[in-house]
Design a protein around this motif. Sequence first.
Motif, PDB file in Angstrom:
ATOM      1  N   ALA A 132      42.526  52.466  33.589  1.00  0.00           N
ATOM      2  CA  ALA A 132      42.824  53.478  32.343  1.00  0.00           C
ATOM      3  C   ALA A 132      43.683  52.578  31.480  1.00  0.00           C
ATOM      4  CB  ALA A 132      43.768  54.525  32.876  1.00  0.00           C
ATOM      5  N   LYS A 133      43.963  51.341  31.541  1.00  0.00           N
ATOM      6  CA  LYS A 133      44.685  50.652  30.506  1.00  0.00           C
ATOM      7  C   LYS A 133      43.509  49.848  29.877  1.00  0.00           C
ATOM      8  CE  LYS A 133      48.514  50.601  30.191  1.00  0.00           C
ATOM      9  NZ  LYS A 133      49.238  51.479  29.399  1.00  0.00           N
ATOM     10  N   GLY A 134      42.360  49.916  30.393  1.00  0.00           N
ATOM     11  CA  GLY A 134      41.285  49.206  29.610  1.00  0.00           C
ATOM     12  C   GLY A 134      41.091  47.712  30.325  1.00  0.00           C
ATOM     13  N   GLU A 135      41.400  47.588  31.547  1.00  0.00           N
ATOM     14  CA  GLU A 135      41.115  46.041  32.080  1.00  0.00           C
ATOM     15  C   GLU A 135      40.247  46.026  33.293  1.00  0.00           C
ATOM     16  OE1 GLU A 135      45.129  43.346  31.198  1.00  0.00           O
ATOM     17  OE2 GLU A 135      45.561  44.930  32.620  1.00  0.00           O
ATOM     18  N   ILE A 136      39.548  45.382  33.258  1.00  0.00           N
ATOM     19  CA  ILE A 136      38.655  45.062  34.565  1.00  0.00           C
ATOM     20  C   ILE A 136      39.359  44.675  35.704  1.00  0.00           C
ATOM     21  CG2 ILE A 136      36.610  43.728  35.611  1.00  0.00           C
ATOM     22  CD1 ILE A 136      35.303  43.239  32.727  1.00  0.00           C
ATOM     23  N   PRO A 137      39.450  45.202  36.931  1.00  0.00           N
ATOM     24  CA  PRO A 137      40.168  44.818  37.821  1.00  0.00           C
ATOM     25  C   PRO A 137      40.233  43.376  38.418  1.00  0.00           C
ATOM     26  CG  PRO A 137      39.105  46.782  38.443  1.00  0.00           C
ATOM     27  CD  PRO A 137      38.501  46.409  37.111  1.00  0.00           C
ATOM     28  N   GLN A 138      41.357  42.795  38.741  1.00  0.00           N
ATOM     29  CA  GLN A 138      41.258  41.422  38.833  1.00  0.00           C
ATOM     30  C   GLN A 138      40.317  41.248  39.988  1.00  0.00           C
ATOM     31  OE1 GLN A 138      42.719  39.209  37.030  1.00  0.00           O
ATOM     32  NE2 GLN A 138      41.745  37.794  38.209  1.00  0.00           N
ATOM     33  N   PRO A 139      40.152  41.859  41.355  1.00  0.00           N
ATOM     34  CA  PRO A 139      39.295  41.250  42.044  1.00  0.00           C
ATOM     35  C   PRO A 139      37.922  41.198  41.770  1.00  0.00           C
ATOM     36  CG  PRO A 139      40.665  43.131  42.777  1.00  0.00           C
ATOM     37  CD  PRO A 139      40.972  43.059  41.659  1.00  0.00           C
ATOM     38  N   SER A 140      37.227  42.201  40.657  1.00  0.00           N
ATOM     39  CA  SER A 140      36.157  42.159  40.124  1.00  0.00           C
ATOM     40  C   SER A 140      36.161  40.715  39.305  1.00  0.00           C
ATOM     41  CB  SER A 140      35.905  43.546  39.015  1.00  0.00           C
ATOM     42  OG  SER A 140      35.943  44.348  40.032  1.00  0.00           O
ATOM     43  N   LEU A 141      37.244  40.436  38.608  1.00  0.00           N
ATOM     44  CA  LEU A 141      37.081  39.311  37.708  1.00  0.00           C
ATOM     45  C   LEU A 141      36.854  38.124  38.648  1.00  0.00           C
ATOM     46  CD1 LEU A 141      39.825  40.268  35.058  1.00  0.00           C
ATOM     47  CD2 LEU A 141      37.291  39.989  34.719  1.00  0.00           C
ATOM     48  N   ASP A 142      37.647  37.996  39.772  1.00  0.00           N
ATOM     49  CA  ASP A 142      37.763  36.942  40.721  1.00  0.00           C
ATOM     50  C   ASP A 142      36.253  36.573  41.196  1.00  0.00           C
ATOM     51  OD1 ASP A 142      40.922  37.557  42.175  1.00  0.00           O
ATOM     52  OD2 ASP A 142      40.426  36.893  40.490  1.00  0.00           O
ATOM     53  N   VAL A 143      35.668  37.692  41.543  1.00  0.00           N
ATOM     54  CA  VAL A 143      33.922  37.593  42.046  1.00  0.00           C
ATOM     55  C   VAL A 143      33.140  37.169  40.936  1.00  0.00           C
ATOM     56  CG1 VAL A 143      32.375  38.704  43.175  1.00  0.00           C
ATOM     57  CG2 VAL A 143      34.441  39.286  43.885  1.00  0.00           C
ATOM     58  N   LEU A 144      33.235  37.526  40.045  1.00  0.00           N
ATOM     59  CA  LEU A 144      32.487  37.372  38.387  1.00  0.00           C
ATOM     60  C   LEU A 144      32.617  35.753  38.364  1.00  0.00           C
ATOM     61  CD1 LEU A 144      32.966  40.194  36.195  1.00  0.00           C
ATOM     62  CD2 LEU A 144      30.838  39.612  37.805  1.00  0.00           C
ATOM     63  N   GLU A 145      34.199  35.383  38.392  1.00  0.00           N
ATOM     64  CA  GLU A 145      34.291  33.900  38.089  1.00  0.00           C
ATOM     65  C   GLU A 145      33.591  32.956  39.059  1.00  0.00           C
ATOM     66  OE1 GLU A 145      38.467  33.064  37.747  1.00  0.00           O
ATOM     67  OE2 GLU A 145      38.220  30.871  37.864  1.00  0.00           O
ATOM     68  N   GLU A 146      33.747  33.480  40.561  1.00  0.00           N
ATOM     69  CA  GLU A 146      33.058  32.479  41.532  1.00  0.00           C
ATOM     70  C   GLU A 146      31.543  32.421  41.461  1.00  0.00           C
ATOM     71  OE1 GLU A 146      34.868  33.386  45.044  1.00  0.00           O
ATOM     72  OE2 GLU A 146      33.579  32.253  46.314  1.00  0.00           O
ATOM     73  N   VAL A 147      30.798  33.709  41.046  1.00  0.00           N
ATOM     74  CA  VAL A 147      29.420  33.798  40.814  1.00  0.00           C
ATOM     75  C   VAL A 147      29.110  32.844  39.635  1.00  0.00           C
ATOM     76  CG1 VAL A 147      27.838  35.343  39.943  1.00  0.00           C
ATOM     77  CG2 VAL A 147      29.230  36.061  41.814  1.00  0.00           C
ATOM     78  N   GLY A 148      30.055  32.829  38.528  1.00  0.00           N
ATOM     79  CA  GLY A 148      29.786  32.069  37.413  1.00  0.00           C
ATOM     80  C   GLY A 148      29.367  30.468  37.634  1.00  0.00           C
ATOM     81  N   ARG A 149      30.591  30.202  38.636  1.00  0.00           N
ATOM     82  CA  ARG A 149      30.561  28.653  38.959  1.00  0.00           C
ATOM     83  C   ARG A 149      29.252  28.307  39.713  1.00  0.00           C
ATOM     84  NH1 ARG A 149      35.723  29.452  40.479  1.00  0.00           N
ATOM     85  NH2 ARG A 149      35.584  29.717  42.569  1.00  0.00           N
ATOM     86  N   TRP A 150      28.567  29.228  40.653  1.00  0.00           N
ATOM     87  CA  TRP A 150      27.246  29.086  41.127  1.00  0.00           C
ATOM     88  C   TRP A 150      26.082  28.914  40.015  1.00  0.00           C
ATOM     89  CZ3 TRP A 150      22.661  31.432  41.605  1.00  0.00           C
ATOM     90  CH2 TRP A 150      21.920  31.016  42.632  1.00  0.00           C
ATOM     91  N   MET A 151      26.255  30.150  39.214  1.00  0.00           N
ATOM     92  CA  MET A 151      25.262  30.202  38.032  1.00  0.00           C
ATOM     93  C   MET A 151      25.195  29.009  37.126  1.00  0.00           C
ATOM     94  SD  MET A 151      23.586  32.915  38.576  1.00  0.00           S
ATOM     95  CE  MET A 151      22.924  33.423  36.921  1.00  0.00           C
ATOM     96  N   ARG A 152      26.385  28.415  36.804  1.00  0.00           N
ATOM     97  CA  ARG A 152      26.343  27.383  35.856  1.00  0.00           C
ATOM     98  C   ARG A 152      25.473  26.181  36.274  1.00  0.00           C
ATOM     99  NH1 ARG A 152      30.998  29.653  34.293  1.00  0.00           N
ATOM    100  NH2 ARG A 152      32.408  28.577  35.926  1.00  0.00           N
ATOM    101  N   ARG A 153      25.677  25.828  37.738  1.00  0.00           N
ATOM    102  CA  ARG A 153      24.788  24.937  38.429  1.00  0.00           C
ATOM    103  C   ARG A 153      23.419  25.213  38.931  1.00  0.00           C
ATOM    104  NH1 ARG A 153      28.566  22.565  43.140  1.00  0.00           N
ATOM    105  NH2 ARG A 153      28.527  24.769  43.687  1.00  0.00           N
TER     106      ARG A 153
END
Length: 429
Positions: free
Chosen positions: A314-335
Amino acid sequence: MTTQSYIEQRTERTRWFLHDRFGMFIHWGLYAIPARGEWVRNAERISNEDYQAYFDGFNPDRYDPKSWAKAAKAAGMKYAVLTAKHHDGFCLFDSALTEYKSTRTKAGRDLVREFLDAFRAEGLKVGLYYSLLDWHHPDYPAYGDRIHPMRDNEAYKREPGGFDRYLDYMHGQVRELLTNYGKLDIMWFDFSYGELRGEAWRASELMETIRAVQPHLIVDNRLDASGEEGGSIYSDNPTPYAGDFASPEQIIPPRGVTDQAGRSIPWEACITLNNNWGYSAADQVYKSAKTVIRKLVECVSKNGNLLLNVGPDAKGEIPQPSLDVLEEVGRWMRRNGDSIYGCGPADLPKPEWGRYTQSGGKLYAHLFEESIGPVNLAGLAGRIKQARLLADGSEVFVTRPWNAALYEQDAFFNFARPEHFTYPLPDER
Ligand code: FHN
């Protein structure tokens, strides 16, 4: 329009979609305040006046779509779809057809416009989700306290003039989105059920508007389908509102998606990161990055896309657990993104240790399971001139029959080479 010309136009419109493969779904609205999922109004039979408290209190003062866009881009996502209006009827855009909109809340902002600007600035394609259902509009059959549409949709027959007033409103809002917000790439309608499908929505008229105003736009199949059943896109005689892609929900089709004539259909699996589309404070069970990567690879190996959902609070933020998963997926996607973007099925049977994806003459082997003993690629030896690990470009041996696997390396797997097999695989979370 003949089926052939429909398929030719669909193929042309979805060319970028089949290349990009990976997108962000964003379910956000008033329901983030009760924080019990986007169906809370219906599930708990919340009255208009009780739900009004959420409208009166909606003030997402930490809404920063630029940060959302950066998170999506860093995760390797190439497009994003935001709910412009979900079933509760609340509009995240400045519609001239209603006061039930974000610009009339304390937020005072056109949330859709800011989303579109931010994601375009990061180079992502943009789409809008628009609910065909509307529990707030007085002429929608599930209006007011009779808000469970699944049982009440007979009501619209008794008030034919009323439902047409709702359809005029719905069509008018779609036209607003098509004309006031620049070039859109996806319109994601949701959903048809019972007799409310196809022409009950005046769908041909709606598609004529879409094709006239933004002819390149791709549309999902839910003007005559839902997440469970597919509509005329699967038939060998698709309707004008069949849509450009099928939208299996919370499932990856066992063998991809084809129509009755056996032709491949563009498709996109929409999947939540936890178990809710809209924000749910209690739902803290999130899929791991490894699971997301495997689902993405599975979709691509079956010629499909993955639309992965986040539900901002409700504050307009993506939940941190979602951001954590997205960040880890991004590390894989970059390679390893080369094994996803522009890829599709390989002309090989699925191996027992994982999946293949292919792009032209390049075969990508995704080793999910380390088999007992060397992974045998002997069957490919004649087909592969050389093998490299995507992650670091190092050579992989595939010529010796007992040899190890060719696949993109990532942080989760120890790559298997004859001289240093390692057991067991790192903990599977
Ligand atoms: O009822 C909606 C649900 O809230 C969510 O938006 C999903 C996403 O595809 N679609 C409908 C359920 O199929």
